[in-house]
Design an enzyme around this catalytic site. Structure first.
Site, short mmCIF file in Angstrom:
data_model
loop_
_atom_site.label_atom_id
_atom_site.label_comp_id
_atom_site.label_asym_id
_atom_site.label_seq_id
_atom_site.Cartn_x
_atom_site.Cartn_y
_atom_site.Cartn_z
N HIS A 177 38.59 79.90 49.93
CA HIS A 177 38.36 80.38 48.55
C HIS A 177 38.72 79.30 47.53
CE1 HIS A 177 38.29 84.46 50.41
NE2 HIS A 177 39.27 83.96 51.13
N SER A 298 29.53 55.30 32.34
CA SER A 298 28.90 56.11 31.30
C SER A 298 28.41 55.17 30.21
CB SER A 298 29.93 57.09 30.73
OG SER A 298 29.61 57.42 29.40
N LYS A 304 34.65 55.69 32.44
CA LYS A 304 34.10 56.56 33.48
C LYS A 304 33.72 55.85 34.77
CE LYS A 304 32.66 60.51 32.67
NZ LYS A 304 33.19 61.75 33.23
N GLU A 311 26.27 63.19 43.59
CA GLU A 311 25.60 64.25 42.82
C GLU A 311 24.10 64.28 43.13
OE1 GLU A 311 27.51 64.58 38.57
OE2 GLU A 311 27.67 62.54 39.28
#
Ligand code: ARG
Length: 487
Positions: A177, A298, A304, A311
């Site tokens: 969970h 970024s 970043k 992704e």
């Protein structure tokens, strides 16, 4: 392979009449400019050329064996097809034989053969239709694609095993969970991914077993009145024995669908793994450091380091699901016998395969260069009472029924939380005895050895069940994997 547009064929689409169109006196029949472009599959099925030629050679040899063509004609056909194969290898998309108005790879190769060898070439299609031809080509392609997936999976397996060699014994939390559950070692989790990817890989072997029958000789729909020997072609190709129904063999695309399902399962597993590592690479987890080659910055935020490759692996899974659902939907309303809808199969199959191959490749590179952050993981390791289940099992070894032990440990965790104590090991000893007594247990159930069942580092050394994610289970499985990869 680049796309072919209607313009790329050099001659105007209408210039070459289709050699197989006679029923309407050679006119009509998809000669409209848009119809030419609409009906073609050449722009994507030319990647079947190798398989198409292999199928044609097998077919021609069979025709010679049953006496439908002469030895000499077979020789001409083989020589012609060999030359065409070499030309296509050399020229690729620029091969002069690619003519969009001929619709597909099959007709282009046949036309080129006839141009080269004349009448012998005109005999090649005896007893054959594009319907069984394309069904065979597709199976040969599936066979080769599975062969190409093998090394790609192999690289990924190897990368996981090597990562385990570097960081496998770092102790970390497991989650259910997405809440802290029991302690494990990093290697235990890597074994989990190895198992999942191995299952994805073995699925391809299983689907080939189901789909390997040879459709060639099925003809257009019903078979042929000529004495074709389908066993002969089956023997000379990397396929199984002939299919039992010509109608089904030419009308079904189960091999493509199963392959797409196998690819979708692979993509799904890749996506789950990517999601896991995206979380682990976050500042909040900080469990993993990705190599800079596989992250991006970024355009605005200078600090970043984003896990874009992961992704994209996660996102592209959606494309593969789309390919599977597309072909399922294309097939769902089709009556038995060939229907042109089936031509769309290759678009879906090739797109999904190319994408999954890329994603597997990328995954292997990411795993090969990733580092688990031992210190960072160790920092918060005793948070979340990862050893609570272990303590309950300790009480079981002292004769306490598990359900009672569960209640005792539950109370102890509660006690920690109200006292602001971080872990069970840090509770004062008397709390253990009073809690046991409160549950009607003899205080003697708490022995001096209890401490050995507490703390994540100790717990991961206690697991002894087959397949456990602790030290023992991990070491046993990684040994098996090393042996397997060495073979
Ligand atoms: N290009 C076609 C396909 O991919 C080949 C079969 C065409 N058959 C036909 N009867 N028109 O399905």
């Amino acid at each position: 392979m680049s796309k072919t547009s209607s313009k790329s064929s050099g001659s105007s689409p209408k210039a070459t009449p289709k050699p197989w169109e006679h029923a309407q006196g050679g006119v009509g029949s998809a000669s409209d400019e848009l119809a030419v472009r609409f009906v073609e599959s050449l722009s994507y099925d030319r990647r079947l050329s190798k398989h198409d030629i292999a199928g044609s050679v097998a077919h021609a040899r069979m025709l010679a064996k049953v006496g439908l063509i002469s030895k000499d004609e077979l020789g001409q056909i083989e020589k012609g097809l060999g030359a065409i194969r070499a030309e296509i290898e050399r020229d690729g998309d620029a091969w002069a034989g690619w003519k969009l108005e001929l619709e597909d790879v099959h007709m282009c190769i046949e036309a080129a053969l006839i141009e080269k060898v004349g009448d012998a070439g005109r005999k090649l299609h005896t007893g054959r239709s594009r319907n069984d031809q394309v069904a065979l080509d597709l199976k040969l392609w599936v066979h080769e694609a599975i062969g190409n997936l093998g090394p790609m999976f192999g690289k990924l397996f190897g990368a996981f095993v090597e990562l385990a060699g570097r960081d496998g014994e770092i102790v970390m939390p497991s989650y259910t969970h997405l809440q802290r559950a029991q302690p494990i070692v990093v290697g235990g989790e890597l074994i989990a991914w190895l198992e999942a990817f191995d299952r994805a890989w073995r699925r391809f072997g299983a689907l080939w077993e189901v789909n390997k029958e040879n459709p060639l000789g099925g003809g257009a729909a019903a078979g042929s009145g000529l004495p074709l020997d389908r066993g002969v072609t089956a023997e000379s190709l990397p396929v199984g024995p002939p299919t039992g129904s010509s109608l089904d063999a030419t009308a079904s695309r189960d091999a493509a669908l199963d392959m797409l399902y196998g690819l979708a399962m692979t993509a799904m597993t890749l996506s789950r793994w990517a999601e896991q590592w995206i979380l682990y690479a976050s500042w909040e987890f900080g469990f993993i450091k990705l190599d800079g080659r596989y992250t991006t910055g970024s355009s605005m935020m200078p600090q970043k380091q984003n896990p874009d490759m992961l992704e994209l692996i996660r996102g592209r899974c959606g494309n593969v699901y789309g390919n599977l659902v597309a072909l399922l939907t294309i097939c769902k309303g089709l009556p038995i016998g060939y229907n042109r809808d089936l031509q769309e199969d290759k678009r879906q199959l090739f797109a999904a395969y190319d994408l999954v191959m890329d994603c597997l490749d990328m995954a292997g590179r990411i795993v090969a260069t990733a580092k688990f952050q031992g210190e960072r993981i160790a920092h918060g390791l005793e948070r979340g009472f990862l050893d609570a289940t272990s303590l309950a099992e300790y009480l079981v070894t002292r004769g306490v029924p598990f359900r009672t032990a569960h209640q005792v440990v539950g109370s102890l965790v509660h006690e920690c939380q109200t006292r602001g104590v971080e872990s069970l090991a840090k509770l004062p000893p008397e709390v253990f005895t009073t809690t046991c007594k409160a549950k009607g247990l003899d205080a003697k159930v708490i022995g001096p050895d209890m401490a050995q069942w507490l703390g994540a580092e100790q717990v991961v050394r206690r697991y002894q069940t087959l397949g456990n994610a602790g030290v023992e289970g991990y070491r046993r499985e990684i040994k098996r994997w090393r042996e397997r990869l060495a073979r």
